[in-house]
Enzyme design. Structure first.
Site, PDB file in Angstrom:
ATOM      1  N   ASP A  73     -47.796  15.009  57.552  1.00  0.00           N
ATOM      2  CA  ASP A  73     -47.330  13.623  57.656  1.00  0.00           C
ATOM      3  C   ASP A  73     -45.865  13.996  58.152  1.00  0.00           C
ATOM      4  O   ASP A  73     -45.304  15.004  57.520  1.00  0.00           O
ATOM      5  CB  ASP A  73     -47.426  12.652  56.588  1.00  0.00           C
ATOM      6  CG  ASP A  73     -47.114  11.486  56.927  1.00  0.00           C
ATOM      7  OD1 ASP A  73     -47.947  10.631  57.633  1.00  0.00           O
ATOM      8  OD2 ASP A  73     -45.944  11.064  56.648  1.00  0.00           O
ATOM      9  N   GLN A  74     -45.205  13.202  58.555  1.00  0.00           N
ATOM     10  CA  GLN A  74     -43.701  13.301  58.946  1.00  0.00           C
ATOM     11  C   GLN A  74     -43.095  11.888  58.887  1.00  0.00           C
ATOM     12  O   GLN A  74     -43.477  10.888  58.962  1.00  0.00           O
ATOM     13  CB  GLN A  74     -43.392  13.526  60.298  1.00  0.00           C
ATOM     14  CG  GLN A  74     -41.777  13.994  60.481  1.00  0.00           C
ATOM     15  CD  GLN A  74     -41.889  14.432  62.061  1.00  0.00           C
ATOM     16  OE1 GLN A  74     -42.246  13.771  63.202  1.00  0.00           O
ATOM     17  NE2 GLN A  74     -41.316  15.573  62.342  1.00  0.00           N
TER      18      GLN A  74
END
Length: 196
Positions: A73-74
């Site tokens: 995830d970012q």
């Protein structure tokens, strides 16, 4: 040494391409996670901890016996505000206007799970300075690359024309793309899953 079954709990084309180009044999699987519902429950976390928590939930939601499951995830933070993928072209315009002339941080988290347990995690950061682009440039960019703007947390894809939005970039290229590759490869080597 036997190669592990590696599952990328993601439908991200760029993440799968990065791993395949690095020589890993992977299978992609959409994580069994309602990301928006999860974000609603994780509202008090920092951008870094939010990225780690979401990556962990993705890795743990994909259950394949004896496989290494990679969750990623970012998040993006700027001036203590966490930004998410824009839901429309109008939202992308607003977001890019807020980021214009500012330094923002991308927090790229990776978590590896095996048999329902976390076996490794990292969150790497990169700082990007968006230039003071003109309104004309912004409209041309949005009209030309509308799909790219709503498919990424920052309303840009650095590996494409989005690079024109920036004047300075500090950080690892793969981290910016949302998959800190070098720490992952080091973990796989140190764990005996890749040749040292």
């Amino acid at each position: 040494m036997s190669s592990p079954n590696i599952i990328l709990a993601s439908t991200s084309k760029i993440r799968s391409t990065i791993l395949l180009n690095a020589g890993l044999s992977i299978t992609c699987q959409k994580p069994a996670l309602d990301e928006e519902c999860a974000k609603a429950k994780l509202v008090n976390l920092s951008a870094k901890n939010l990225a780690l928590a979401l990556a962990e939930l993705k890795a743990l939601s994909t259950k394949i016996p004896n496989a290494i499951v990679i969750g990623a995830d970012q998040t993006l933070s700027c001036n203590n505000i966490i930004f998410h993928k824009p839901e429309s072209l109008s939202a992308a315009r607003s977001q890019l206007n807020e980021l214009r002339g500012q330094i923002h941080t991308l927090h790229s988290a990776l978590v590896c799970a095996k048999n329902g347990s976390i076996i490794w995690s990292t969150c790497e950061e990169a700082n990007l300075t968006m230039r003071e682009f003109s309104d004309s440039f912004l409209e041309t960019y949005l009209n030309t690359f509308s799909d790219d703007t709503i498919n990424s947390v920052g309303s840009y894809q650095l590996e494409k024309q989005g690079v024109q939005l920036f004047e300075k970039i500090e950080g690892d290229y793969f981290t910016i793309l949302g998959l800190p590759l070098l720490p992952l490869l080091a973990f796989l080597r140190d764990s005996g899953f890749l040749l040292p």
